[in-house]
Scaffold this active site. Sequence first.
Site, PDB file in Angstrom:
ATOM      1  N   LEU A 197     -18.161  -2.571   0.871  1.00 46.65           N
ATOM      2  CA  LEU A 197     -18.953  -1.619  -0.173  1.00 46.65           C
ATOM      3  C   LEU A 197     -18.431  -1.888  -1.564  1.00 46.65           C
ATOM      4  CD1 LEU A 197     -18.978   1.324   2.061  1.00 46.65           C
ATOM      5  CD2 LEU A 197     -20.677  -0.116   1.824  1.00 46.65           C
TER       6      LEU A 197
ATOM      7  N   THR B 146     -22.035   2.067  -2.566  1.00 44.68           N
ATOM      8  CA  THR B 146     -22.587   3.355  -1.863  1.00 44.68           C
ATOM      9  C   THR B 146     -23.713   3.872  -2.801  1.00 44.68           C
ATOM     10  OG1 THR B 146     -21.086   4.771  -3.042  1.00 44.68           O
ATOM     11  CG2 THR B 146     -20.463   3.846  -0.828  1.00 44.68           C
ATOM     12  N   GLY B 147     -23.662   3.231  -4.078  1.00 46.00           N
ATOM     13  CA  GLY B 147     -24.741   3.961  -5.107  1.00 46.00           C
ATOM     14  C   GLY B 147     -24.062   4.858  -5.899  1.00 46.00           C
ATOM     15  N   LYS B 148     -22.890   5.256  -5.281  1.00 41.42           N
ATOM     16  CA  LYS B 148     -22.316   6.478  -6.273  1.00 41.42           C
ATOM     17  C   LYS B 148     -21.888   6.377  -7.601  1.00 41.42           C
ATOM     18  CE  LYS B 148     -17.762   6.198  -4.470  1.00 41.42           C
ATOM     19  NZ  LYS B 148     -16.651   6.832  -3.686  1.00 41.42           N
TER      20      LYS B 148
ATOM     21  N   GLY C 299     -16.815   0.753  -3.081  1.00 44.06           N
ATOM     22  CA  GLY C 299     -17.595   1.935  -3.202  1.00 44.06           C
ATOM     23  C   GLY C 299     -18.915   1.991  -3.922  1.00 44.06           C
TER      24      GLY C 299
ATOM     25  N   TYR D   3       0.669  -1.094   0.061  1.00 43.31           N
ATOM     26  CA  TYR D   3       0.021   0.015   0.016  1.00 43.31           C
ATOM     27  C   TYR D   3       0.823   1.239  -0.081  1.00 43.31           C
ATOM     28  CZ  TYR D   3      -4.046  -3.049   1.582  1.00 43.31           C
ATOM     29  OH  TYR D   3      -4.994  -3.982   1.525  1.00 43.31           O
TER      30      TYR D   3
END
Length: 344
Positions: A235, A241-243, A238, A53
């Site tokens: 998620l 999240t629906g984004k 992401g 990372y």
Amino acid sequence: MKYIKLPHTDLEVSDICLGTMTFGNQNSETEAHYQMDYAFERGINFFDTAEMYPIGGNAQIFGNTERYIGSWFKKSGKRERIVLATKIAGPNRGLEYIRQPLDFSKKSLEEAVDLSLKNLQTDYIDLYQMHWPERVMNMFGKRGITHTDAQWQDNILEVLTVFDGLIKAGKIKHIGVSNENPWGVMKFLNEAEKHNLPRISTIQNPYSLLNRLFEVGLSEICMRENVGLLAYSPLAFGFLTGKYLEGTPADSRMGLFPNFVRYTNENCYKITPKYQELAHCLGLTLTELAIAFVYHQPFVTSTIIGATTIDQLEENINAFEVRLTDEVIEAINKIHESQPNPAP
């Protein structure tokens, strides 16, 4: 906050684990420290990182995430109050700048542990994980395996022997696997039992509404053999999240690092609105429904959440307060049955 012992250890960890893969690229050192401060204040005592990372890394920023955690330890004095997990990178991922060769040989394992200890500014690592198997297998984007890796020589006994030495030296306390399959988990368990060597405590695999493959094979093994799941991507990078339903924001993970995209196929776009509709009917956000579903599962020991902003981190942590009824789980399962595991 709830706390649970990592299997076969004396370590008590929060059921929320702070993922840190954005530290050092998407997040500055100041922002990273702010997230760790906030997470600790909310009761999170479990941090997960990796030598490779931050995400989207390169030779210039390699190791930044561990270094930012290390500088936070030095500044805050909270090392003894944190259960720290990190990982060694395996081969086959285009990360040649980390070391050559990228393998789990004695030399590589010892070099990787020593570098992580240096970057993290600590004398020991609580949970040391193999980020993915050394052999080539169906890790990302595939549901099954059609052939075995004929080039890989079974060295699991040797790997466990090296870990035994690192534990006796006090550099690591416990070990785990990541992105593994049922055969790998049982092989590690059998070799450890047969030769009285360190036993894997955890497995860190993806698990979400869009990827429930862990339930097939691995869930029974882990419950019967007492191996804890550290569920990552609850998620789905992401997506849950629906984004992404209205497009891909340029500054999002999928926008910045398209080579790491795993949750944007056609079926994900078809089924995610159904979960979103269910969430809204319950007065929840899609984020809340998705995270609550993951930690509801009996085989999940801790759920790894990550964020690029404090607002996102706050919403993710708050989602653990949501409780789902049997009727809601049944509704989730009906949606799942219409399109099982769209994102392997």
